[in-house]
Design a protein around this motif. Structure first.
Motif, PDB file in Angstrom:
ATOM      1  N   ALA A   1      11.860  16.127   6.523  1.00  0.00           N
ATOM      2  CA  ALA A   1      11.644  15.666   7.766  1.00  0.00           C
ATOM      3  C   ALA A   1      10.720  16.839   8.540  1.00  0.00           C
ATOM      4  CB  ALA A   1      12.836  15.687   8.463  1.00  0.00           C
ATOM      5  N   THR A   2       9.812  16.325   9.252  1.00  0.00           N
ATOM      6  CA  THR A   2       8.879  17.308   9.983  1.00  0.00           C
ATOM      7  C   THR A   2       8.765  16.324  11.180  1.00  0.00           C
ATOM      8  OG1 THR A   2       6.856  18.391   9.795  1.00  0.00           O
ATOM      9  CG2 THR A   2       6.809  16.005   8.709  1.00  0.00           C
ATOM     10  N   LYS A   3       8.153  17.163  12.246  1.00  0.00           N
ATOM     11  CA  LYS A   3       8.189  16.738  13.761  1.00  0.00           C
ATOM     12  C   LYS A   3       6.536  16.861  13.953  1.00  0.00           C
ATOM     13  CE  LYS A   3      11.056  17.395  16.715  1.00  0.00           C
ATOM     14  NZ  LYS A   3      11.954  17.994  17.935  1.00  0.00           N
ATOM     15  N   SER A   4       6.034  15.773  14.454  1.00  0.00           N
ATOM     16  CA  SER A   4       4.753  15.585  15.015  1.00  0.00           C
ATOM     17  C   SER A   4       4.517  15.992  16.567  1.00  0.00           C
ATOM     18  CB  SER A   4       3.942  14.400  14.774  1.00  0.00           C
ATOM     19  OG  SER A   4       2.699  14.056  15.226  1.00  0.00           O
ATOM     20  N   LYS A   5       3.459  16.481  16.735  1.00  0.00           N
ATOM     21  CA  LYS A   5       3.084  16.605  18.089  1.00  0.00           C
ATOM     22  C   LYS A   5       2.324  15.601  18.922  1.00  0.00           C
ATOM     23  CE  LYS A   5       2.688  21.953  17.691  1.00  0.00           C
ATOM     24  NZ  LYS A   5       1.710  23.115  17.812  1.00  0.00           N
ATOM     25  N   THR A   6       2.022  14.815  18.032  1.00  0.00           N
ATOM     26  CA  THR A   6       1.433  13.614  18.605  1.00  0.00           C
ATOM     27  C   THR A   6       2.329  12.161  18.413  1.00  0.00           C
ATOM     28  OG1 THR A   6      -0.178  13.290  16.960  1.00  0.00           O
ATOM     29  CG2 THR A   6      -0.881  14.420  18.954  1.00  0.00           C
ATOM     30  N   ASN A   7       2.107  11.064  19.029  1.00  0.00           N
ATOM     31  CA  ASN A   7       2.680   9.739  18.772  1.00  0.00           C
ATOM     32  C   ASN A   7       2.143   9.232  17.553  1.00  0.00           C
ATOM     33  OD1 ASN A   7       4.603   9.922  20.683  1.00  0.00           O
ATOM     34  ND2 ASN A   7       3.063   9.383  22.146  1.00  0.00           N
ATOM     35  N   GLN A   8       0.734   9.232  17.274  1.00  0.00           N
ATOM     36  CA  GLN A   8       0.068   8.623  16.434  1.00  0.00           C
ATOM     37  C   GLN A   8      -0.211   9.683  15.193  1.00  0.00           C
ATOM     38  OE1 GLN A   8      -2.996   5.436  17.618  1.00  0.00           O
ATOM     39  NE2 GLN A   8      -3.351   7.317  18.941  1.00  0.00           N
ATOM     40  N   THR A   9      -0.019   9.389  14.044  1.00  0.00           N
ATOM     41  CA  THR A   9      -0.486  10.261  12.690  1.00  0.00           C
ATOM     42  C   THR A   9      -1.276   9.505  11.964  1.00  0.00           C
ATOM     43  OG1 THR A   9       1.354   9.827  11.395  1.00  0.00           O
ATOM     44  CG2 THR A   9       1.808  11.277  13.232  1.00  0.00           C
ATOM     45  N   MET A  10      -1.980  10.328  10.927  1.00  0.00           N
ATOM     46  CA  MET A  10      -2.549   9.821   9.805  1.00  0.00           C
ATOM     47  C   MET A  10      -2.348  10.557   8.572  1.00  0.00           C
ATOM     48  SD  MET A  10      -6.709   9.008   8.986  1.00  0.00           S
ATOM     49  CE  MET A  10      -7.029  10.418   8.419  1.00  0.00           C
ATOM     50  N   PHE A  11      -1.860   9.708   7.665  1.00  0.00           N
ATOM     51  CA  PHE A  11      -1.567  10.278   6.167  1.00  0.00           C
ATOM     52  C   PHE A  11      -2.676   9.854   5.267  1.00  0.00           C
ATOM     53  CE2 PHE A  11       0.547   9.203   1.851  1.00  0.00           C
ATOM     54  CZ  PHE A  11       0.015  10.505   1.115  1.00  0.00           C
ATOM     55  N   ILE A  12      -3.692  10.744   4.842  1.00  0.00           N
ATOM     56  CA  ILE A  12      -4.605  10.623   4.028  1.00  0.00           C
ATOM     57  C   ILE A  12      -4.199  11.205   2.795  1.00  0.00           C
ATOM     58  CG2 ILE A  12      -5.806  12.635   4.688  1.00  0.00           C
ATOM     59  CD1 ILE A  12      -7.409   9.511   3.617  1.00  0.00           C
ATOM     60  N   GLY A  13      -4.146  10.288   1.672  1.00  0.00           N
ATOM     61  CA  GLY A  13      -3.813  10.455   0.391  1.00  0.00           C
ATOM     62  C   GLY A  13      -4.927  10.388  -0.589  1.00  0.00           C
ATOM     63  N   ARG A  14      -4.935  10.976  -1.901  1.00  0.00           N
ATOM     64  CA  ARG A  14      -6.012  10.789  -2.706  1.00  0.00           C
ATOM     65  C   ARG A  14      -5.524  10.899  -4.090  1.00  0.00           C
ATOM     66  NH1 ARG A  14      -9.404  16.403  -1.960  1.00  0.00           N
ATOM     67  NH2 ARG A  14      -8.145  17.781  -3.135  1.00  0.00           N
ATOM     68  N   ALA A  15      -6.271  10.252  -4.978  1.00  0.00           N
ATOM     69  CA  ALA A  15      -5.537  10.407  -6.446  1.00  0.00           C
ATOM     70  C   ALA A  15      -6.870  10.443  -7.346  1.00  0.00           C
ATOM     71  CB  ALA A  15      -4.625   9.003  -6.828  1.00  0.00           C
ATOM     72  N   PHE A  16      -6.959  11.615  -7.941  1.00  0.00           N
ATOM     73  CA  PHE A  16      -7.976  11.779  -8.910  1.00  0.00           C
ATOM     74  C   PHE A  16      -8.052  10.784  -9.992  1.00  0.00           C
ATOM     75  CE2 PHE A  16      -7.089  16.198  -7.362  1.00  0.00           C
ATOM     76  CZ  PHE A  16      -8.240  16.432  -6.709  1.00  0.00           C
ATOM     77  N   VAL A  17      -9.526  10.815 -10.583  1.00  0.00           N
ATOM     78  CA  VAL A  17      -9.576   9.926 -11.611  1.00  0.00           C
ATOM     79  C   VAL A  17      -9.901  10.713 -12.740  1.00  0.00           C
ATOM     80  CG1 VAL A  17     -11.382   8.451 -12.500  1.00  0.00           C
ATOM     81  CG2 VAL A  17     -10.855   8.069 -10.151  1.00  0.00           C
ATOM     82  N   ASN A  18      -8.968  10.396 -14.045  1.00  0.00           N
ATOM     83  CA  ASN A  18      -8.960  11.111 -15.236  1.00  0.00           C
ATOM     84  C   ASN A  18      -9.572  10.088 -16.461  1.00  0.00           C
ATOM     85  OD1 ASN A  18      -7.584  13.468 -14.078  1.00  0.00           O
ATOM     86  ND2 ASN A  18      -5.825  12.315 -14.285  1.00  0.00           N
ATOM     87  N   ASP A  19     -10.627  10.891 -16.913  1.00  0.00           N
ATOM     88  CA  ASP A  19     -11.210  10.050 -18.126  1.00  0.00           C
ATOM     89  C   ASP A  19     -11.869   8.581 -17.504  1.00  0.00           C
ATOM     90  OD1 ASP A  19     -10.843  12.143 -19.618  1.00  0.00           O
ATOM     91  OD2 ASP A  19      -8.858  11.577 -20.389  1.00  0.00           O
ATOM     92  N   GLY A  20     -12.231   8.667 -16.311  1.00  0.00           N
ATOM     93  CA  GLY A  20     -12.798   7.180 -15.959  1.00  0.00           C
ATOM     94  C   GLY A  20     -11.749   6.353 -15.606  1.00  0.00           C
ATOM     95  N   ASP A  21     -10.466   6.740 -15.463  1.00  0.00           N
ATOM     96  CA  ASP A  21      -9.443   5.608 -15.314  1.00  0.00           C
ATOM     97  C   ASP A  21      -9.320   5.516 -13.856  1.00  0.00           C
ATOM     98  OD1 ASP A  21      -7.341   3.999 -15.296  1.00  0.00           O
ATOM     99  OD2 ASP A  21      -6.142   5.218 -16.520  1.00  0.00           O
ATOM    100  N   ILE A  22     -10.139   4.671 -13.340  1.00  0.00           N
ATOM    101  CA  ILE A  22      -9.878   4.230 -11.699  1.00  0.00           C
ATOM    102  C   ILE A  22      -8.578   3.477 -11.555  1.00  0.00           C
ATOM    103  CG2 ILE A  22     -11.237   3.109  -9.796  1.00  0.00           C
ATOM    104  CD1 ILE A  22     -13.859   3.841 -11.206  1.00  0.00           C
ATOM    105  N   LYS A  23      -8.252   2.490 -12.317  1.00  0.00           N
ATOM    106  CA  LYS A  23      -7.449   1.711 -12.283  1.00  0.00           C
ATOM    107  C   LYS A  23      -6.070   2.397 -12.043  1.00  0.00           C
ATOM    108  CE  LYS A  23      -4.638  -2.537 -13.839  1.00  0.00           C
ATOM    109  NZ  LYS A  23      -3.366  -1.768 -13.611  1.00  0.00           N
TER     110      LYS A  23
END
Length: 488
Positions: free
Chosen positions: A182-204
């Protein structure tokens, strides 16, 4: 000296004029020359015409500074609106770029070397929201002023093992169930930006990992609804904050959704005479619209200057070169005696989302970014000229490195017929005998175009160099990156 009047928005600044005379008993009636032009006095009072002029100037100056102040908030509001308009991504959906991001995606310094997904939340509408992030997703949840709410991955409380993050609204004092991070935001709107690395060209695999993100209101945790995954494919997106008067429409929209923080109350007061007031419809009259439109033009140029030519002491990353740290602010946006305004603008004019991991000096983990907008001579990078960046051998990056080019006006990836905005060590680049790499930038195809990125004549550009998993030699600077060198 000849006086040269230059019109700036609604003001007239006298360049080369003699210094303004001090006010005193001898100046009661007549005209006094000021930095904003002549002011007429009547018995020591400004004339009716001058009162109007001074209010116009007052509101113009306030608006230019409010433009700069609102930069991080407007960028987030532009992004959430673009996701809904262009891709059909709503709150609690997962907007997934199911491949490498291309220049078709208009986003502030978007990254073309990793796979991304985003989740927007509205805590005022839904109350506490759960974001269930799987193993293999790295990122950050930011509030709409781009302050980290919580990091996800190795730098977060999940320690890279995934977990259920519970976002609590501002002022929330209700129960917090067990089993959540649990964590509290100071604004009503938030954004989660997540990424996943590509290993050995495996985009899927990277795409499938991000597609397992889930988001839903805590009130529905007993029987969570299926999270809607919106795959962007190659569809275009335009999330760049608009120019001119339309900028203020986003300011008004965003401020109306968010709580007023103590640090920002004076800015709200300055915007009130211009028709922007929380809880009230934004319907400016002709005078207000004229001033706001002019102030947006000047505010943009001021923000651009703060970002592209920063005067911050900690901006330079390699002294003696024109490489600069992309992130010069503390993620909290607070310093000992002030809130970081110029530092915040330096970053958020050209980029989006802030994370603690971007400044932590832990070898082999996270990522580090530098930018350059000037060549070796100190001249701005020009799309009509040819340049070379010599990347020495043994780049201190455990995972990989990349260089990407961005348009100076949109701050988005340069868009040419090649649809190629950068290169990385994941590409099959041509190396020199010593293992170094020469990367070429310019409008004409060189003899060997494998290491080449096309630029657009007449348009300035800047570069980001990214290290993924930076090693010790990056932090102790025993390995350094030379300037971009003009070749013709």
């Amino acid at each position: 000296m000849r006086k040269l009047a230059i019109a700036v928005g609604v003001t007239s600044i006298l360049v080369g004029a003699t210094a303004p005379r001090s006010f005193g008993a001898d100046i009661l009636t007549g005209r006094i020359e000021t930095h904003v032009g002549p002011v007429e006095l009547r018995g020591g009072y400004p004339s009716n015409k001058s009162v109007e002029k001074l209010y116009d100037e007052l509101d113009f100056q306030r608006a230019t500074q409010a433009y700069i102040w609102a930069t991080p908030l407007v960028s987030m509001e532009a992004l959430v609106q673009a996701n809904k308009r262009d891709w059909g991504v709503d709150y609690n959906d997962v907007g997934l770029v199911d491949g490498y991001t291309t220049p078709a995606v208009g986003a502030l310094t978007g990254n073309n070397t990793t796979i991304y997904a985003a989740v927007f939340t509205d805590l005022q509408r839904d109350g506490p929201v759960v974001i269930d992030s799987p193993v293999g997703v790295y990122g950050v949840i930011d509030d709409f002023w781009q302050r980290p709410v919580v990091e996800v991955g190795p730098f977060g409380p999940d320690k890279g093992k995934g977990g259920k993050f519970l976002l609590l609204p501002p002022g929330y004092d209700g129960p917090v169930p067990d089993g959540y991070l649990a964590t509290k935001s100071k604004t009503n709107q938030t954004m989660f930006i997540g990424r996943a690395f590509v290993n050995d060209g495996d985009i899927k695999t990277a795409v499938d990992t991000l597609a397992r993100i889930k988001a839903y209101p805590l009130s529905k945790a007993g029987n969570p609804p299926e999270t809607r995954i919106v795959r962007a494919g190659e569809r275009p997106l335009d999330s760049i904050p608009p120019k001119g008067f339309d900028y203020w429409k986003l300011v008004a929209d965003a401020l109306d959704k968010e709580p007023v923080e103590d640090r920002d109350r004076f800015f709200h007061a300055m915007l009130k005479p211009l028709g922007i007031e929380k809880g009230k419809t934004f319907e400016p009259d002709a005078r207000q619209k004229r001033i706001l439109t002019a102030a947006a033009d000047v505010g943009f140029l001021m923000a651009q200057t703060l970002s592209m030519a920063p005067r911050l002491e900690n901006a330079s990353s390699y002294p003696g070169t024109h490489w600069e740290w992309v992130l010069t602010l503390d993620p909290s946006q607070e310093a000992l005696a002030y809130t970081q305004l110029d530092e915040r603008t330096d970053y958020t004019f050209e980029a989006i989302t802030v994370a603690e991991g971007m400044i932590k000096k832990i070898p082999g983990v996270g990522s580090q970014y530098m930018s350059a907008a000037k060549d070796k001579t100190g001249a701005w990078l020009n799309g009509g000229r040819n340049y070379t960046l010599h990347v020495p051998a043994d780049v201190p990056a455990k995972e990989f490195w990349a260089v990407t080019l961005y348009d100076v006006m949109t701050r988005s990836m340069i868009k040419t017929e090649t649809m190629k905005a950068g290169v990385s060590s994941q590409d099959k680049l041509k190396e020199n005998a010593d293992g170094s790499v020469d990367i070429h930038f310019g409008p004409k195809v060189p003899k060997d175009d494998v290491n080449w990125v096309r630029t657009i004549p007449g348009r300035g550009w800047f570069a980001y160099f990214r290290w993924y998993g930076p090693t010790e030699k990056f932090f102790d600077k025993s390995w350094t990156l030379p300037d971009i060198d003009r070749k013709g």
